[in-house]
Design an enzyme around this catalytic site. Sequence first.
Site, PDB file in Angstrom:
ATOM      1  N   SER A 319      -3.947   5.435  -9.236  1.00 50.45           N
ATOM      2  CA  SER A 319      -3.279   6.459  -8.755  1.00 50.45           C
ATOM      3  C   SER A 319      -3.108   6.133  -6.999  1.00 50.45           C
ATOM      4  O   SER A 319      -2.080   6.830  -6.485  1.00 50.45           O
ATOM      5  CB  SER A 319      -3.860   7.930  -8.993  1.00 50.45           C
ATOM      6  OG  SER A 319      -5.213   7.803  -8.332  1.00 50.45           O
ATOM      7  N   CYS A 320      -4.085   5.493  -6.588  1.00 52.85           N
ATOM      8  CA  CYS A 320      -3.920   5.330  -5.171  1.00 52.85           C
ATOM      9  C   CYS A 320      -2.774   4.503  -4.728  1.00 52.85           C
ATOM     10  O   CYS A 320      -2.141   4.236  -3.456  1.00 52.85           O
ATOM     11  CB  CYS A 320      -4.775   4.590  -4.488  1.00 52.85           C
ATOM     12  SG  CYS A 320      -6.674   5.452  -4.988  1.00 52.85           S
ATOM     13  N   THR A 321      -2.097   3.670  -5.855  1.00 48.76           N
ATOM     14  CA  THR A 321      -0.838   2.763  -5.322  1.00 48.76           C
ATOM     15  C   THR A 321       0.520   3.580  -5.952  1.00 48.76           C
ATOM     16  O   THR A 321       1.472   2.986  -6.093  1.00 48.76           O
ATOM     17  CB  THR A 321      -0.972   1.383  -6.151  1.00 48.76           C
ATOM     18  OG1 THR A 321      -1.152   1.462  -7.269  1.00 48.76           O
ATOM     19  CG2 THR A 321      -2.166   0.775  -5.596  1.00 48.76           C
ATOM     20  N   CYS A 430      -8.008   9.869  -4.031  1.00 49.27           N
ATOM     21  CA  CYS A 430      -9.002   8.809  -4.212  1.00 49.27           C
ATOM     22  C   CYS A 430      -8.842   7.730  -3.124  1.00 49.27           C
ATOM     23  O   CYS A 430      -7.750   7.445  -2.905  1.00 49.27           O
ATOM     24  CB  CYS A 430      -8.561   8.395  -5.575  1.00 49.27           C
ATOM     25  SG  CYS A 430      -7.045   7.354  -5.583  1.00 49.27           S
TER      26      CYS A 430
END
Length: 494
Positions: A319-321, A430
């Site tokens: 999800s960080c990308t 995150c």
Amino acid sequence: MPYFDAASAAPLHPVARQALLAALDEGWADPARLHREGRRARLLLDAARETAAEAVGCRPDELVFTPSGTAAVHSGMAGALAGRRRVGRRLVVSSVEHSCVLHAAEAHEEAGGEFHLAPVDRTGLLDLPAFRSLLSPGTALACVQSANHETGTVQPVAEAAAACREEGVPLLVDAAQSLGWEAPPGGWSLLTASAHKWGGPPGIGLLAVRKGTRFSPARPVDERESGRFPGFPNLPAAVAAAASLRAVRQEAADEAARLRALVDRLRARVPALVPDTEVVGHPGRRLPHLVTFSCLYVDGEALLTELDRAGFSVSSGSSCTSDTLVPSHVLKAMGVLSEGNVRVSLPRGTSEEDVERFLGVLPGIVAGVRSALSAPVAGGPREQAPPQAPEAPEGSPDQEETQEQEGPPEGGGRAPGGAAAVVDSRGKRCPIPVIELARRIGDVPPGRVVAVLSDDEAARLDVPEWCRMLGHEYVGETPAEGGGTAYLVRRAHG
């Protein structure tokens, strides 16, 4: 620069390039016309269809070319659902299908149908008993991919097809990731694929519909492609796609064995070299060229950026990308760690030296990303605060104010779940909530609970996984006063 993202798009195969250039010269005319140029184009199109059908394992008149793999999926699903509308409007798909399948399922639901997700286990393998139980009367179609695009897990297509056959339900198989390696097991009713996944040109897909499968095109039709996909065909791309598919399948056995050995090396050495790392996906039932792993305390976007600077092109389901900051639906369905997620998918011809160089730079890059976030020392003492980290750059997540509290959260009220400490990470993404949990856990006595407040969906995956990896107990979750969710963690004894 080593390109390790073949699962997204494989480099153009030399045979595809040669066939494409030749077809541009010879196959530009309308294959539906009876003049010399049209007949020549028709011969090329028929030959491409026969070649592709042989690789798929179907009759040539069962296969059509589409503008993309996504178009093949959408057309196949819509046509099968429309063809069986008298049976019912129930659709069953595995929870780890490609997003184009899920998008089509959502559109079906919005149009008044229903769809159900079949679960998978932690390795991403389809839960066959659960899948069978969903094939109730009124089911018009089921969809199961041949192999997963994020983890490489190979699905039990033959068993799923047998279950569908018993219930009289057609099965659509998305074979985009596996068709370049082998034909999927028989028993399917519809099959889709995308040429750029095996080294063919982009913008061309395959849709095969078995004879006897009820199919009603969901769009206006013409005389092209058996009435299943209208419009002038991209004949040069179809010729190149078929030629490259035949070429890669001829090379598949030897190349699969070679790449599998390199992936085995990655699966074994990445966790040994990078502490607090989890390899995800099935250990045995997997594609030969793909491995995915997730790292605790790592910002996925920063990790991919640093790997790119070091000369390695990889991808991620983290999800960080993602612009949406929502964890990959595949990782979410599996219930595995999402932060610091890296997918390495080796193209044909990848050298041992490139893999060794990747293994050489990865530990330092991960350590650097963790240090920039002032993360705990991975692999070191689990319950001690980390040493003082260098000052973080202005605007980094590390400079955001962290609210760590004893007892009740700010604003009064009881601490969630009777927690001895509360870490308020709301508004942070995150892997910050897990990093702050790791810093705080050592401040409470063994057996006591820390509540982590977060409004990041990834925390629902990453907090329980942190507990599993480090030996603490995940108690559960509860709504947090003032918004978000409180994730409750009990510190381990000893």
